[in-house]
Design an enzyme around this catalytic site. Structure first.
Site, mmCIF file in Angstrom:
data_model
loop_
_atom_site.group_PDB
_atom_site.id
_atom_site.type_symbol
_atom_site.label_atom_id
_atom_site.label_comp_id
_atom_site.label_asym_id
_atom_site.label_seq_id
_atom_site.Cartn_x
_atom_site.Cartn_y
_atom_site.Cartn_z
ATOM 1 N N ASP A 237 0.794 -1.224 0.000
ATOM 2 C CA ASP A 237 0.000 0.000 0.000
ATOM 3 C C ASP A 237 0.830 1.279 0.000
ATOM 4 O OD1 ASP A 237 -2.407 -1.389 0.078
ATOM 5 O OD2 ASP A 237 -2.423 -1.471 2.263
ATOM 6 N N ASP A 261 0.554 5.879 1.536
ATOM 7 C CA ASP A 261 -0.681 5.546 2.249
ATOM 8 C C ASP A 261 -0.589 6.123 3.666
ATOM 9 O OD1 ASP A 261 -3.207 4.512 2.565
ATOM 10 O OD2 ASP A 261 -2.546 2.498 3.024
ATOM 11 N N ASP A 265 0.130 1.928 10.435
ATOM 12 C CA ASP A 265 -1.117 1.169 10.541
ATOM 13 C C ASP A 265 -0.966 0.100 11.610
ATOM 14 O OD1 ASP A 265 -2.109 2.636 8.475
ATOM 15 O OD2 ASP A 265 -2.478 0.941 7.129
ATOM 16 N N ARG A 317 -6.457 11.746 11.183
ATOM 17 C CA ARG A 317 -6.111 10.410 11.694
ATOM 18 C C ARG A 317 -4.863 10.423 12.577
ATOM 19 N NH1 ARG A 317 -7.364 6.017 6.842
ATOM 20 N NH2 ARG A 317 -9.522 6.668 6.473
#
Length: 439
Positions: A237, A261, A265, A317
């Protein structure tokens, strides 16, 4: 009894959402090898899960309180890496190791310093040192000895250091095996202009002191992920660091920017994670915790985000959470364009002692954002703010129950308020450490 009921409920939820391959796994063929790794990762997650997460947050807060005592500071001294005075270790993680002149001879002391949900992470503490001296990454199937890729796929625990400063452009995602420490102290090590780092179905990994930026997606192909296995990987990604189905991971003193991206994560059943002392700039989707609104296996996700600086050029985020329990404590949020902390699928988010400086845009003053749910649904989600410093019109919309008060006064000492954040995050990001000198 209450703890036992929580654990039983968690096991039941886990059985309903077994750790299976998903579209984000990038595993071309989920063969017996990957099935066994997934099963081991699921077992490790169950062992690492804390049935009383608020006890962990209280322990963290106690350590901060002991360090700071009654002192306070509202000075706006951000990221003074050019500090030339005596060594200053301004939070309890750094106090554990930074101001020791012999840190380079006792590198493994770092493993004793982690706090929060990743507090049991030891990385390569029980292994030998491995020195990376070659920045190349030409052969992802048969990595050359002396390269970072060769180091991270070894079976045995390793404490990985770097012979000199270097920029490593990864041709494909870097698959890190269990029980590894990547320790870049004493060198300027950049992971840049290529693929990022993948921590998938493993446990016990420390990443410290890397500069990770300008990461791009790669087409995939045959990649070696351990000394005795290689397999086909689909397109990556473009994440800086992807933690997938893994436990006991600590990311400390990294500087990250401009990944295709996300920067970090934490997804698919990962838990027991601490992300601390980082400096993040120039990015849209900064941190994603829990990748899917339908994968309830992330109910066991527990992440501590502490002493980080969320800086220039960030949009949203920081983090965005699905499911799980996230402790966001003593971070400095000086920039965002949309929102700082968001989520869906009823995550528990405890925000304590952070500083939130809202942007000039009147439509972006709210720190929080809840997706895919109406107020009558999200009002029961536990999103609580304690001791946060709200500046320039910032506001945090709380919901759910107040924090439990079932612990003794000693454990329930509150996090230091947001006025302490400039001190606690003063040296976030990578450090200019030199051997034989205090870092």
């Amino acid at each position: 009894m209450e703890s036992m009921m929580k654990l039983v409920g968690f096991v039941f939820a886990l059985s309903l959402a077994a750790l299976v391959p998903s579209l984000e796994a990038h595993i071309g063929e989920f063969d017996d090898y990957w099935q066994k790794r997934a099963e081991k990762a699921q077992k490790a997650a169950l062992e690492a899960y804390s049935p009383d997460p608020e006890n962990v947050t209280s322990h963290f807060n106690l350590r901060v309180h002991k360090l700071l005592g009654g002192s306070n500071s509202t000075r706006r001294q951000l990221h003074m890496h050019k500090h030339s005075g005596p060594c200053l270790a301004t939070n309890p993680i750094d106090r554990c190791w930074r101001c020791r002149k012999n840190w380079a001879k006792d590198r493994k002391r770092l493993a004793k310093c982690v706090l929060g949900f990743g507090r049991k992470t030891t990385g390569g503490l029980k292994g030998k040192y491995y020195v990376v001296y070659d920045p190349s990454d030409k052969d992802v199937m048969n990595p050359k000895p002396g390269t970072l890729r060769h180091a991270v796929i070894q079976k045995r625990p390793l404490w990985i250091t770097f012979a000199r400063s270097m920029t490593i452009m990864l041709n494909q995602e870097l698959m890190v095996a269990s029980h590894k420490t990547i320790d870049a102290r004493g060198a300027n090590v950049q992971i840049a202009y290529g693929a990022g780092i993948t921590i998938q179905f493993v446990r016990n990994v420390i990443i410290h002191g890397l500069r990770i930026h300008d990461i791009v997606a790669k087409p995939g192909g045959l990649i070696r992920d351990s000394v005795n296995h290689f397999g086909y990987r689909t397109m990556s990604d473009g994440d800086g660091i992807s933690i997938f189905g893994s436990t006991n991971v600590w990311i400390d003193h990294v500087s990250m920017a401009r990944c295709q991206d996300g920067l970090i994560d934490v997804i698919e059943g990962s838990t027991a994670i601490t992300i601390s002392n980082g400096h993040y700039t120039h990015h849209n989707d900064v941190m994603l915790f829990g990748a899917s609104d339908v994968f309830s296996g992330d109910k066991k996700m527990q992440v501590t985000v502490a002493f980080n600086h969320f800086g220039k050029g960030l949009i949203q985020r920081m983090p965005r959470c699905r499911w799980g329990f996230v402790h966001v404590v003593n971070n400095d949020y000086t920039h965002w364009l949309m929102y700082a902390i968001g989520g869906s699928s009823q995550p528990t988010i405890i925000s304590q002692g952070n500083r939130f400086i809202a942007p000039p845009n009147m439509a972006a003053k709210e720190v929080t954002k809840r997706d895919y749910a109406t107020p009558d649904v999200w009002h029961s989600w536990t999103w609580r703010s304690q001791g946060d410093l709200m500046m320039n019109g910032a506001f945090f919309v709380q919901s759910g129950r107040p924090l439990a008060k079932k612990f003794g006064k000693r454990d329930m000492i509150k996090a230091k308020p947001g006025t302490f954040v400039t001190r606690l995050t003063r040296f976030s990001g990578t450090l200019n450490c030199k051997p034989k000198r205090k870092c």
